[in-house]
Write a protein that holds these residues in place. Structure first.
Motif, PDB file in Angstrom:
ATOM      1  N   ASP A  80      27.117  43.698  46.648  1.00  0.00           N
ATOM      2  CA  ASP A  80      26.631  42.321  46.788  1.00  0.00           C
ATOM      3  C   ASP A  80      26.595  41.402  45.883  1.00  0.00           C
ATOM      4  O   ASP A  80      25.898  41.744  44.904  1.00  0.00           O
ATOM      5  CB  ASP A  80      25.257  42.113  47.768  1.00  0.00           C
ATOM      6  CG  ASP A  80      25.031  43.245  48.844  1.00  0.00           C
ATOM      7  OD1 ASP A  80      26.111  43.863  49.544  1.00  0.00           O
ATOM      8  OD2 ASP A  80      23.953  43.512  49.507  1.00  0.00           O
ATOM      9  N   GLY A  81      27.291  40.308  45.917  1.00  0.00           N
ATOM     10  CA  GLY A  81      27.427  39.608  44.608  1.00  0.00           C
ATOM     11  C   GLY A  81      28.309  39.681  43.528  1.00  0.00           C
ATOM     12  O   GLY A  81      28.326  39.005  42.537  1.00  0.00           O
ATOM     13  N   ASP A  82      28.987  40.832  43.850  1.00  0.00           N
ATOM     14  CA  ASP A  82      29.970  41.223  42.592  1.00  0.00           C
ATOM     15  C   ASP A  82      31.207  40.773  42.945  1.00  0.00           C
ATOM     16  O   ASP A  82      31.579  40.162  44.110  1.00  0.00           O
ATOM     17  CB  ASP A  82      29.984  42.612  42.544  1.00  0.00           C
ATOM     18  CG  ASP A  82      28.779  43.479  41.747  1.00  0.00           C
ATOM     19  OD1 ASP A  82      28.607  42.953  40.815  1.00  0.00           O
ATOM     20  OD2 ASP A  82      28.724  44.719  42.133  1.00  0.00           O
ATOM     21  N   ILE A  83      32.160  40.515  42.115  1.00  0.00           N
ATOM     22  CA  ILE A  83      33.576  40.353  42.128  1.00  0.00           C
ATOM     23  C   ILE A  83      34.524  41.560  41.893  1.00  0.00           C
ATOM     24  O   ILE A  83      34.116  42.341  40.923  1.00  0.00           O
ATOM     25  CB  ILE A  83      33.844  39.089  41.124  1.00  0.00           C
ATOM     26  CG1 ILE A  83      33.049  37.860  41.520  1.00  0.00           C
ATOM     27  CG2 ILE A  83      35.396  38.706  41.204  1.00  0.00           C
ATOM     28  CD1 ILE A  83      33.327  36.526  40.602  1.00  0.00           C
ATOM     29  N   VAL A  84      35.548  41.608  42.777  1.00  0.00           N
ATOM     30  CA  VAL A  84      36.415  42.957  42.413  1.00  0.00           C
ATOM     31  C   VAL A  84      37.764  42.660  42.692  1.00  0.00           C
ATOM     32  O   VAL A  84      38.097  41.754  43.578  1.00  0.00           O
ATOM     33  CB  VAL A  84      35.823  44.120  43.215  1.00  0.00           C
ATOM     34  CG1 VAL A  84      36.090  43.675  45.047  1.00  0.00           C
ATOM     35  CG2 VAL A  84      36.541  45.353  43.034  1.00  0.00           C
ATOM     36  N   CYS A  85      38.526  43.238  41.992  1.00  0.00           N
ATOM     37  CA  CYS A  85      40.148  43.378  42.136  1.00  0.00           C
ATOM     38  C   CYS A  85      40.493  44.608  41.456  1.00  0.00           C
ATOM     39  O   CYS A  85      39.827  45.224  40.636  1.00  0.00           O
ATOM     40  CB  CYS A  85      40.867  42.225  41.883  1.00  0.00           C
ATOM     41  SG  CYS A  85      41.013  41.855  40.168  1.00  0.00           S
ATOM     42  N   ILE A  86      41.635  45.191  41.617  1.00  0.00           N
ATOM     43  CA  ILE A  86      42.494  46.024  40.588  1.00  0.00           C
ATOM     44  C   ILE A  86      42.918  45.247  39.499  1.00  0.00           C
ATOM     45  O   ILE A  86      43.952  44.479  39.502  1.00  0.00           O
ATOM     46  CB  ILE A  86      43.489  46.697  41.304  1.00  0.00           C
ATOM     47  CG1 ILE A  86      43.147  47.449  42.697  1.00  0.00           C
ATOM     48  CG2 ILE A  86      43.930  47.962  40.454  1.00  0.00           C
ATOM     49  CD1 ILE A  86      41.982  48.628  42.521  1.00  0.00           C
ATOM     50  N   ALA A  87      42.060  45.129  38.468  1.00  0.00           N
ATOM     51  CA  ALA A  87      42.270  44.033  37.472  1.00  0.00           C
ATOM     52  C   ALA A  87      43.762  43.912  36.915  1.00  0.00           C
ATOM     53  O   ALA A  87      44.163  42.864  36.819  1.00  0.00           O
ATOM     54  CB  ALA A  87      41.208  44.158  36.385  1.00  0.00           C
ATOM     55  N   GLU A  88      44.183  45.119  36.229  1.00  0.00           N
ATOM     56  CA  GLU A  88      45.442  45.339  35.772  1.00  0.00           C
ATOM     57  C   GLU A  88      46.539  44.828  36.537  1.00  0.00           C
ATOM     58  O   GLU A  88      47.371  44.073  36.286  1.00  0.00           O
ATOM     59  CB  GLU A  88      45.838  46.484  35.332  1.00  0.00           C
ATOM     60  CG  GLU A  88      46.769  46.683  34.531  1.00  0.00           C
ATOM     61  CD  GLU A  88      47.024  48.278  33.767  1.00  0.00           C
ATOM     62  OE1 GLU A  88      48.089  48.315  32.831  1.00  0.00           O
ATOM     63  OE2 GLU A  88      46.437  49.045  34.189  1.00  0.00           O
ATOM     64  N   SER A  89      46.433  45.165  37.861  1.00  0.00           N
ATOM     65  CA  SER A  89      47.495  44.848  38.930  1.00  0.00           C
ATOM     66  C   SER A  89      47.467  43.394  39.352  1.00  0.00           C
ATOM     67  O   SER A  89      48.452  42.750  39.420  1.00  0.00           O
ATOM     68  CB  SER A  89      47.069  45.735  40.179  1.00  0.00           C
ATOM     69  OG  SER A  89      48.240  45.343  41.093  1.00  0.00           O
ATOM     70  N   LEU A  92      48.130  41.262  36.080  1.00  0.00           N
ATOM     71  CA  LEU A  92      49.618  41.124  35.426  1.00  0.00           C
ATOM     72  C   LEU A  92      50.620  41.226  36.686  1.00  0.00           C
ATOM     73  O   LEU A  92      51.549  41.315  36.320  1.00  0.00           O
ATOM     74  CB  LEU A  92      49.632  42.321  34.829  1.00  0.00           C
ATOM     75  CG  LEU A  92      48.834  42.469  33.594  1.00  0.00           C
ATOM     76  CD1 LEU A  92      48.972  43.648  32.851  1.00  0.00           C
ATOM     77  CD2 LEU A  92      49.145  41.318  32.642  1.00  0.00           C
ATOM     78  N   GLN A  93      50.263  41.252  37.820  1.00  0.00           N
ATOM     79  CA  GLN A  93      50.743  41.431  39.015  1.00  0.00           C
ATOM     80  C   GLN A  93      51.748  42.574  38.928  1.00  0.00           C
ATOM     81  O   GLN A  93      53.065  42.202  39.355  1.00  0.00           O
ATOM     82  CB  GLN A  93      51.690  39.980  39.202  1.00  0.00           C
ATOM     83  CG  GLN A  93      50.587  38.837  40.004  1.00  0.00           C
ATOM     84  CD  GLN A  93      50.160  39.200  41.288  1.00  0.00           C
ATOM     85  OE1 GLN A  93      50.777  38.897  42.306  1.00  0.00           O
ATOM     86  NE2 GLN A  93      49.190  39.677  41.309  1.00  0.00           N
ATOM     87  N   TYR A 113      46.402  35.150  44.112  1.00  0.00           N
ATOM     88  CA  TYR A 113      46.533  35.103  42.610  1.00  0.00           C
ATOM     89  C   TYR A 113      47.068  33.851  42.332  1.00  0.00           C
ATOM     90  O   TYR A 113      46.548  33.253  41.158  1.00  0.00           O
ATOM     91  CB  TYR A 113      47.646  36.123  42.187  1.00  0.00           C
ATOM     92  CG  TYR A 113      48.152  36.105  40.831  1.00  0.00           C
ATOM     93  CD1 TYR A 113      47.385  36.595  39.787  1.00  0.00           C
ATOM     94  CD2 TYR A 113      49.359  35.286  40.351  1.00  0.00           C
ATOM     95  CE1 TYR A 113      48.026  36.520  38.333  1.00  0.00           C
ATOM     96  CE2 TYR A 113      49.736  35.332  39.067  1.00  0.00           C
ATOM     97  CZ  TYR A 113      48.860  35.629  38.246  1.00  0.00           C
ATOM     98  OH  TYR A 113      49.417  35.589  36.740  1.00  0.00           O
ATOM     99  N   ASP A 114      47.873  33.152  42.853  1.00  0.00           N
ATOM    100  CA  ASP A 114      48.632  31.944  42.544  1.00  0.00           C
ATOM    101  C   ASP A 114      47.356  30.607  42.563  1.00  0.00           C
ATOM    102  O   ASP A 114      47.439  30.042  41.575  1.00  0.00           O
ATOM    103  CB  ASP A 114      49.700  31.660  43.643  1.00  0.00           C
ATOM    104  CG  ASP A 114      50.958  32.388  43.389  1.00  0.00           C
ATOM    105  OD1 ASP A 114      50.888  33.157  42.336  1.00  0.00           O
ATOM    106  OD2 ASP A 114      51.765  32.338  44.215  1.00  0.00           O
TER     107      ASP A 114
END
Length: 201
Positions: A80-89, A92-93, A113-114
């Protein structure tokens, strides 16, 4: 009131959207966010895929993991409240070497992303906010490195389960065990000797 260390990234963005962003940016930011309810066990990004979205977690738990042989190793736990993604992917797409999945039924706001890149490039405050989030990520990463470098397995487990952000008792122990660099059996054994922070009960 939350202290600075307890303020999660989503809180910062919500505060910014209410008080500090221009109406134009606020409108564009809100327009680009899409709210989803995602069931437990859903793979959001798989190995070899490009991470398409940045997720702001309203409620729920997600993790990232990588494979070591036939074993999956948890590299990140967020809630709850966090932000997430696979950062490098995402940034850098490029193809991901990790997996992002939900561990609970999870409510998220997603931005592609865009749209993310456009907001950051066109608005100075959003760019500053992105830098602050990156700084917090680096601080958290440094803290985790210190935990692994200076603490024993038993001390790492005790440190983790007593953190306000701990997901102990909320997700299966074996996910936390691999996140802390140990086995489920060791994790279970160490729990019997740990002094729990009674203020969190």
């Amino acid at each position: 009131m939350k202290t600075a260390g307890e303020i999660k990234p989503l809180d910062r963005i919500l505060e910014a959207s209410q008080f500090m962003l221009s109406e134009e940016v606020k409108e564009r930011f809100t327009k680009n966010l899409k709210r989803f309810i995602i069931p437990k066990g859903r793979i959001m990004v798989d190995l070899g895929q490009v991470s398409p979205n940045l997720y702001l977690i309203e409620k729920g738990v997600m993790r990232t993991y990588y494979l070591r042989g036939s074993e999956d190793i948890t590299s990140l736990l967020v809630s709850d409240g966090d932000i997430v993604c696979i950062a490098e992917s995402f940034l850098l797409q490029q193809l991901s070497n990790e997996v992002l999945e939900t561990l609970e039924d999870t409510i998220v706001y997603a931005i592609g992303y865009d749209a993310y890149r456009k907001l950051v490039e066109e608005d100075a405050y959003m760019a500053g906010l992105a830098v602050k989030l990156l700084e917090q990520h680096l601080i958290n990463f440094t803290d985790r490195v210190k935990v692994f470098k200076y603490l024993s397995v038993e001390q790492r487990i005790e440190h983790y389960v007593n953190q306000p952000s701990s997901l102990f008792r909320r997700i299966p122990d074996h996910y936390i065990a691999t996140y802390l660099g140990t086995t489920a059996a060791t994790f279970s054994r160490c729990l019997k000797t740990i002094n729990f922070d009674k203020s969190r009960k």
